[in-house]
Design an enzyme around this catalytic site. Structure first.
Site, PDB file in Angstrom:
ATOM      1  N   LYS A 117      22.314  33.322 -27.477  1.00 26.18           N
ATOM      2  CA  LYS A 117      22.502  34.552 -26.707  1.00 26.18           C
ATOM      3  C   LYS A 117      23.993  34.866 -26.659  1.00 26.18           C
ATOM      4  O   LYS A 117      24.745  34.327 -25.879  1.00 26.18           O
ATOM      5  CB  LYS A 117      21.958  34.428 -25.283  1.00 26.18           C
ATOM      6  CG  LYS A 117      21.621  35.800 -24.782  1.00 26.18           C
ATOM      7  CD  LYS A 117      22.006  36.198 -23.388  1.00 26.18           C
ATOM      8  CE  LYS A 117      23.357  36.153 -22.824  1.00 26.18           C
ATOM      9  NZ  LYS A 117      24.201  37.335 -23.139  1.00 26.18           N
ATOM     10  N   GLU A 192      30.736  24.338 -20.890  1.00 26.10           N
ATOM     11  CA  GLU A 192      32.143  24.520 -21.276  1.00 26.10           C
ATOM     12  C   GLU A 192      32.657  25.706 -20.471  1.00 26.10           C
ATOM     13  O   GLU A 192      32.303  26.849 -20.759  1.00 26.10           O
ATOM     14  CB  GLU A 192      32.260  24.836 -22.768  1.00 26.10           C
ATOM     15  CG  GLU A 192      31.756  23.744 -23.693  1.00 26.10           C
ATOM     16  CD  GLU A 192      32.768  22.633 -23.897  1.00 26.10           C
ATOM     17  OE1 GLU A 192      33.806  22.625 -23.205  1.00 26.10           O
ATOM     18  OE2 GLU A 192      32.504  21.773 -24.741  1.00 26.10           O
ATOM     19  N   CYS A 226      40.175  30.197 -23.385  1.00 27.88           N
ATOM     20  CA  CYS A 226      39.816  29.294 -22.285  1.00 27.88           C
ATOM     21  C   CYS A 226      40.867  28.225 -22.046  1.00 27.88           C
ATOM     22  O   CYS A 226      41.127  27.861 -20.908  1.00 27.88           O
ATOM     23  CB  CYS A 226      38.459  28.659 -22.545  1.00 27.88           C
ATOM     24  SG  CYS A 226      38.375  27.814 -24.128  1.00 27.88           S
ATOM     25  N   GLU A 325      41.988  31.431 -12.910  1.00 25.81           N
ATOM     26  CA  GLU A 325      41.982  31.797 -14.318  1.00 25.81           C
ATOM     27  C   GLU A 325      42.106  33.316 -14.434  1.00 25.81           C
ATOM     28  O   GLU A 325      41.363  34.049 -13.784  1.00 25.81           O
ATOM     29  CB  GLU A 325      40.685  31.332 -14.974  1.00 25.81           C
ATOM     30  CG  GLU A 325      40.643  31.640 -16.461  1.00 25.81           C
ATOM     31  CD  GLU A 325      39.343  31.198 -17.126  1.00 25.81           C
ATOM     32  OE1 GLU A 325      38.265  31.575 -16.634  1.00 25.81           O
ATOM     33  OE2 GLU A 325      39.424  30.486 -18.142  1.00 25.81           O
TER      34      GLU A 325
HETATM   35  P1  NAD Z   1      30.656  34.736 -18.511  1.00 23.29           P
HETATM   36  O1  NAD Z   1      30.398  33.503 -17.709  1.00 23.29           O
HETATM   37  O2  NAD Z   1      30.771  36.007 -17.807  1.00 23.29           O
HETATM   38  O3  NAD Z   1      29.485  34.921 -19.600  1.00 23.29           O
HETATM   39  C1  NAD Z   1      29.205  33.910 -20.568  1.00 23.29           C
HETATM   40  C2  NAD Z   1      27.800  34.109 -21.108  1.00 23.29           C
HETATM   41  O4  NAD Z   1      26.864  33.894 -20.040  1.00 23.29           O
HETATM   42  C3  NAD Z   1      27.521  35.522 -21.622  1.00 23.29           C
HETATM   43  O5  NAD Z   1      26.685  35.459 -22.756  1.00 23.29           O
HETATM   44  C4  NAD Z   1      26.769  36.158 -20.457  1.00 23.29           C
HETATM   45  O6  NAD Z   1      25.922  37.203 -20.867  1.00 23.29           O
HETATM   46  C5  NAD Z   1      25.974  34.974 -19.945  1.00 23.29           C
HETATM   47  N1  NAD Z   1      25.530  35.105 -18.549  1.00 23.29           N
HETATM   48  C6  NAD Z   1      26.072  35.856 -17.563  1.00 23.29           C
HETATM   49  N2  NAD Z   1      25.347  35.739 -16.425  1.00 23.29           N
HETATM   50  C7  NAD Z   1      24.334  34.886 -16.700  1.00 23.29           C
HETATM   51  C8  NAD Z   1      23.252  34.361 -15.935  1.00 23.29           C
HETATM   52  N3  NAD Z   1      23.048  34.682 -14.654  1.00 23.29           N
HETATM   53  N4  NAD Z   1      22.396  33.502 -16.540  1.00 23.29           N
HETATM   54  C9  NAD Z   1      22.580  33.133 -17.817  1.00 23.29           C
HETATM   55  N5  NAD Z   1      23.570  33.607 -18.605  1.00 23.29           N
HETATM   56  C10 NAD Z   1      24.437  34.478 -18.042  1.00 23.29           C
HETATM   57  O7  NAD Z   1      31.944  34.422 -19.397  1.00 23.29           O
HETATM   58  P2  NAD Z   1      32.716  35.481 -20.317  1.00 23.29           P
HETATM   59  O8  NAD Z   1      33.365  36.478 -19.427  1.00 23.29           O
HETATM   60  O9  NAD Z   1      31.814  35.923 -21.412  1.00 23.29           O
HETATM   61  O10 NAD Z   1      33.823  34.525 -20.986  1.00 23.29           O
HETATM   62  C11 NAD Z   1      34.997  34.184 -20.344  1.00 23.29           C
HETATM   63  C12 NAD Z   1      34.865  32.818 -19.696  1.00 23.29           C
HETATM   64  O11 NAD Z   1      34.438  31.852 -20.645  1.00 23.29           O
HETATM   65  C13 NAD Z   1      36.192  32.305 -19.161  1.00 23.29           C
HETATM   66  O12 NAD Z   1      36.000  31.720 -17.890  1.00 23.29           O
HETATM   67  C14 NAD Z   1      36.574  31.235 -20.174  1.00 23.29           C
HETATM   68  O13 NAD Z   1      37.430  30.224 -19.687  1.00 23.29           O
HETATM   69  C15 NAD Z   1      35.257  30.690 -20.570  1.00 23.29           C
HETATM   70  N6  NAD Z   1      35.341  30.007 -21.869  1.00 23.29           N
HETATM   71  C16 NAD Z   1      35.279  28.647 -21.916  1.00 23.29           C
HETATM   72  C17 NAD Z   1      35.385  27.982 -23.128  1.00 23.29           C
HETATM   73  C18 NAD Z   1      35.306  26.468 -23.213  1.00 23.29           C
HETATM   74  O14 NAD Z   1      35.061  25.958 -24.286  1.00 23.29           O
HETATM   75  N7  NAD Z   1      35.490  25.740 -22.127  1.00 23.29           N
HETATM   76  C19 NAD Z   1      35.561  28.710 -24.309  1.00 23.29           C
HETATM   77  C20 NAD Z   1      35.636  30.106 -24.217  1.00 23.29           C
HETATM   78  C21 NAD Z   1      35.511  30.739 -23.004  1.00 23.29           C
END
Ligand code: NAD
Ligand code: MN
Length: 423
Positions: A117, A192, A226, A325
């Site tokens: 997804k 992650e 991230c 962040e």
């Molecule tokens: P997000 O948490 O908003 O969304 C991530 C994914 O989760 C998306 O596909 C989103 O559609 C889905 N999602 C959202 N609500 C959900 C729910 N209730 N149930 C299930 N899935 C749901 O994150 P983002 O804004 O897409 O990305 C930025 C974040 O990702 C930052 O906090 C960043 O640090 C983190 N990140 C972490 C890593 C790592 O490896 N640790 C790598 C890249 C990004």
């Protein structure tokens, strides 16, 4: 599917991605807004390397033979590794293709099937990978892409009883909620999550190298990274010179549209996200951080979706800019006087994704790398990634690993087999 056939298919997928690297980089740039040069050299190149590395693991997932110590009679005791089953991979928007590859490559190597997804903001590259998978001969149902909003489609995956393992990359807030939900149906879980990674520049650092690496560590992908090093702790005796170099370097970065090969700082992923980054910048101004370069108070004058790379000096640990962040091109700098102080302040965060150390003194780098609380430590560089090295955090940055042999455990279960002989 037999291991060597699986290996061949994964390698074919890597070749198919390689054959249209420019096209995929283009998709990634128009979707995320990121710099096309990075999309090619980081996102697409990194994904290919990942598939190639994990293809080799398909034939190396052996169990072991145990020598029982407490059983009567003669026995044969051994373990086998089996795929966990159906994997759901929930993916953020900052590196859509690369993070897809982090999940997909290892899961396929282990013999799992995967439902991906992508973020609702960035579905294109995952769709293309699914097409390529069909083209190179993956059987139907092995690689699936389901698009939609997180609270609907992501939630449906997290609650679905047919999913055995959830591998989630995204924010700490969403990850925490998704993780709790996943436990209701006893899914295996990898999270992650976010970070607020500290950077320590000691009195023995090469300041030119430190400044260059710090700038790429925070401003790459326009700060939407991230493990971005967003909190710099500089020794008081190098602080002023470092800040001068950071300022000069930040001001020399080319700002422009993602598709221009010269651009380094490009539009953020969405207007909503840009608004959130601006709120963080506003908080730094109102809490008294001192602007070195970039966006001033009261909003931006830019109308092209881009924010100028922004650096604040004289940050203190209680400021929002040092605690939360931001996920944008905003760097905070503070000064320290002893390494003990630097370590204590660097570790005083709920997050623990990455940390960086700049010093030309070997003892200092090794000792600091031991004392810092983070899953990934960078020395005299920032953001290095390799498929052979596990990536993942501690604390609020989550648990479980992507990449490296360590990731394989997340997609395998171990079965223990006891055979009583002579009966
Ligand atoms: P997000 O948490 O908003 O969304 C991530 C994914 O989760 C998306 O596909 C989103 O559609 C889905 N999602 C959202 N609500 C959900 C729910 N209730 N149930 C299930 N899935 C749901 O994150 P983002 O804004 O897409 O990305 C930025 C974040 O990702 C930052 O906090 C960043 O640090 C983190 N990140 C972490 C890593 C790592 O490896 N640790 C790598 C890249 C990004
Ligand atoms: Mn988000």
């Amino acid at each position: 599917m037999p291991a060597l056939e699986r290996q061949k298919l994964i390698l074919r997928l890597a070749d198919a991605i390689d054959a249209e690297a420019d096209f995929l980089a283009h998709l990634e740039t128009i979707d995320v807004g990121k710099a096309i040069s990075d999309a090619r050299s980081i996102d697409v190149f990194g994904s290919i390397a990942n598939f190639e590395y994990f293809a080799g693991w398909t034939s190396k997932l052996d169990g072991r033979t145990a020598t029982a110590v407490s059983l009567p009679g003669e026995t044969l005791t051994y373990t086998v590794k089996e795929p966990v089953g159906v994997v759901a991979a929930i993916i953020p928007w900052n590196f859509p293709l690369q993070i897809l590859s982090w999940k997909l490559a290892a899961a396929l190597a282990c013999g799992c099937t995967v439902v991906c997804k992508p973020s609702e903001l960035t579905p294109l590259s995952a769709m293309r990978v699914a097409q390529l998978a069909t083209k190179v001969g993956f059987p139907d149902g092995v690689i699936n892409v389901v698009n939609g909003f997180g609270h609907i489609i992501g939630q449906a995956l997290a609650t679905h009883p047919g999913i055995d393992k959830l591998s989630f990359t995204g924010s700490t807030a969403v990850g925490t909620a998704v993780g709790k939900t996943a436990l209701d149906t006893m899914k295996r879980l990898t999270l992650e999550l976010g970070g607020k990674s500290p950077v320590i520049v000691t009195s023995k650092a090469n300041l030119d190298n430190a400044a260059n690496a710090i700038l790429s560590g925070i401003f790459m992908n326009s700060g939407q990274v991230c493990d971005a090093g967003s909190r710099v702790y500089a020794h008081a005796c190098v602080h002023d010179e470092l800040v001068e170099k950071l300022k000069a370097g930040a001001e020399s970065l080319t700002i422009g549209p993602g598709l221009d090969p010269n651009s380094k700082i490009t539009p953020l992923v969405s207007a909503a996200h840009r608004g959130r980054v601006l709120e963080h910048i506003e908080s730094a101004h109102s809490e008294g951080a001192s602007l070195v370069t970039g966006e001033g108070p009261g909003g931006t004058s830019r109308e092209d979706g881009i924010l100028r790379p922004t650096i604040f000096d004289e940050c203190s640990d209680g400021m929002q800019i040092f605690r939360e962040e931001i996920f944008g091109a905003v760097l905070g700098v503070a000064r320290f006087r002893s390494l003990d102080e630097a370590v204590e302040r660097a570790n005083a965060s709920i997050y623990g994704l990455a940390a960086a150390v700049y010093s030309d003194n070997v003892d200092e780098t090794v000792q600091l790398s031991r004392r810092l609380k983070a899953g990934n430590i960078y020395i005299n560089a920032h953001g290095l990634l390799d498929p052979t090295m596990p990536f993942g955090g501690v604390g609020a940055s989550g648990f479980g690993k992507d990449m490296g042999p360590e990731q394989l455990d997340g997609f395998l279960t171990t079965k223990s087999i006891y055979l009583q002989l002579g009966k």
